[in-house]
Design an enzyme around this catalytic site. Structure first.
Site: not given
Ligand code: G6Q
Length: 548
Positions: A206, A352, A511
């Protein structure tokens, strides 16, 4: 929400608990021959049986009062109406738009998002069809045989879980793979069996900044470039992200970049283009069936009275167990080997979302929120941790999931599988009282001294709660329904607890500290004196082991 009314509803449940505590569930079955019919609900071919939990009509009445006190229906409307229910990130949570087949618009900030959703889905479907049909192929003209999704968390768990669950709907000559861990062993093990010329990578992120995904994507890129040349890279990569500018920097061809929107939370994103690997694996039509399963549940959740609303019942029974009985864990046991990754998927969705200690207004929660979710497929788990579930001092309610028929397996195996599933839930319900144990041991010819010695070890208290989901077969539509049921269950619980289920600030600190530690770990001469004694000590110990 009306907190005074919620507190009163919880107090009423506490009082009710005392009333009901002396009733064994098995006796409730004896007293009510229609208990199964009264405490199960159907959604098309899916049956949700919650009759083996300690509850009566009065319990449900109290739980529904709690839901009303928490203004569940209002909050559900706010969710579906695109209000900014994720207040700490100032955005709606509208994954339901991705599976909206109603023809009705879904508005975000006054604009209908459906045209963009449908256009992106069409683009994904066209790309998936082209890869499956061999019109999109590798740099040397080879048809792709392997698809590697690189992503983590919400950009991995959903598609990975579903690709396995729906493998009978896949193409035998096109295999999906999933790489998530920053541990180089993950990508190395996946790549070891693959040919670069016939492998397509999908970088799913994302944010397109996630350490693990960017590191794995760079390694995959180098692997392709080393084997086929730098100029081949563009033919072997696609990407899914909300940050299209960052994807362009990575060098993915613009017609192979698929987008989604910030109103889709990571752990709710498998319905979006994040499902690209799954769509390629099972085909766009099956992916659409999966979406339709989600839509079935959205409709059910919005339109069914609370008393027969499956996600509402799942959530309220969970609250009954968590807050009134104090059960801290929830087991999810699919008697369905292809749902092997479902518990891991659900761990993220549930833990989560509802692993929070403050309410929406930032005040500490007055009561326990999300519990620990765990599970493994049956029958394997029976031979592992079921001992504790049957005789341990902790009680963990169990959700069983089982199909009426196998998708493509042997019927005899399935008869055994199904019988095992029922036997376990029956054992949790019935238990085995000491009197029965003694009779069995005596009938086996044991002396009374031996019976005295062994009997306590063989007693099962029983009366341990479980629910069962029975569905015809594990099809894409059924899987969509199961996933959406749990999504809305998690949402309903967040309403009862008045927490925001759509943010995840708890993953940030680690992180940040990791970014600070990387240079200290990488450089044996780095000054670690500012760290706590254990962290500094472990870095020094590692350096010593490496002879650094
Ligand atoms: C889910 C969280 C988390 C996320 C990952 C990957 O709800 O936000 O699990 O999906 O950290 O993030 P990216 O898709 O931004 O790489």
């Amino acid at each position: 929400m009306d907190r005074t009314a919620v507190a009163a509803a919880f107090a009423a449940l506490e009082t009710h608990r005392v009333e009901i505590a002396s009733h064994r569930v098995i006796d409730l079955f004896a007293a009510d021959p229609s208990r199964f019919a009264n405490f199960s609900v159907k959604l098309d071919d899916l049956v949700y049986d919650y009759s083996k939990n300690r509850l009566t009509k009065a319990t449900l009445g109290h739980l529904l009062d709690l839901a009303r006190a928490a203004r569940l229906e209002e909050r559900r409307s706010a969710l579906f109406d695109g209000e900014k229910v994720n207040a700490t990130e100032n955005r709606p949570a509208l994954h339901m738009a991705l599976r909206n087949f109603s023809g009705r618009p879904i508005l975000v900030d006054g604009a209908d998002v459906m045209p963009a959703v449908l256009a992106e889905r069409k683009k994904v479907a066209a790309f998936a069809d082209a890869v499956r049909g061999g019109t999109i192929c590798g740099a040397r003209g080879d048809i792709f045989t392997d698809i590697v999704n690189i992503g983590i968390g919400g950009s991995d768990l959903g598609p990975a879980m579903a690709a396995r669950a729906l493998s009978p709907f896949g193409k035998p000559d096109l295999k999906p793979h999933f790489v998530s861990n920053v541990d180089g062993a993950d990508i190395a093990d996946v790549l070891a069996g693959l040919d670069p010329a016939t492998t397509l990578f999908i970088v799913s992120s994302k944010t397109f900044t996630t350490q693990e995904t960017m590191t794995n994507a760079a390694s995959a890129r180098a692997w392709v470039a080393a084997a086929l040349g730098e100029e081949a890279v563009g033919d072997h990569f696609a990407a899914v992200s909300t940050r299209l500018n960052k994807v362009a920097e990575f060098g993915v061809k613009s017609d192979r970049v698929f987008g989604f929107w910030d109103w889709v939370g990571g752990r709710y994103s498998m319905w979006s283009a994040i499902g690209l690997s799954l769509t390629i694996a099972i085909g766009p039509q099956n992916f659409e069936e999966f979406l339709r399963g989600g839509y079935d549940v959205d409709e059910h959740f919005q339109r069914t009275p609370l008393s027969h609303n499956i996600p509402v019942l799942m959530a309220l029974i969970g609250v009954w167990h968590r807050n009134i009985w104090g059960y801290a864990a929830q087991a999810v046991i699919p008697y369905d080997q292809r749902l092997a990754r479902f518990p891991a998927y659900l761990q993220q969705l549930d833990m989560e979302s509802n692993g929070k200690s403050v309410m929406r207004d930032g005040a500490p929660t007055p009561r326990a929120t999300g519990g620990i979710v765990f599970g493994e497929p049956g029958t394997n788990s029976q031979h592992a941790f079921f001992q504790l579930l049957h005789q341990g001092t902790e009680i963990a309610p169990v959700d069983f999931l089982v199909a009426a028929q196998p998708t493509d397996a042997d019927d005899h195996h399935h008869t055994l599988l199904f019988a095992n599933c029922l036997a376990q839930s029956e054992a949790f319900l019935r238990g085995r009282p000491e009197k029965e144990v003694r009779e069995i041991l005596q009938a086996q010819g044991l002396s009374s001294a031996q019976v005295d010695e062994l009997a306590p070890h063989k007693v099962f208290s029983g009366d341990r709660p479980s629910s069962t989901f029975l569905y015809r077969a594990l099809t894409p539509r059924t899987l969509g329904r199961i996933v959406a049921l749990y999504e809305h269950k998690v949402f309903v619980q967040s309403v009862i607890w008045d927490i925001n289920p759509f943010d995840q600030w708890g993953v940030e600190l680690g992180k940040e500290l990791c970014n600070r530690l990387v240079p200290l770990v990488a450089d044996p001469k780095a000054d670690v004196s500012g760290l706590d004694g254990s962290t500094a000590g472990l870095i020094a110990a590692r350096n010593a082991l490496l002879g650094a």
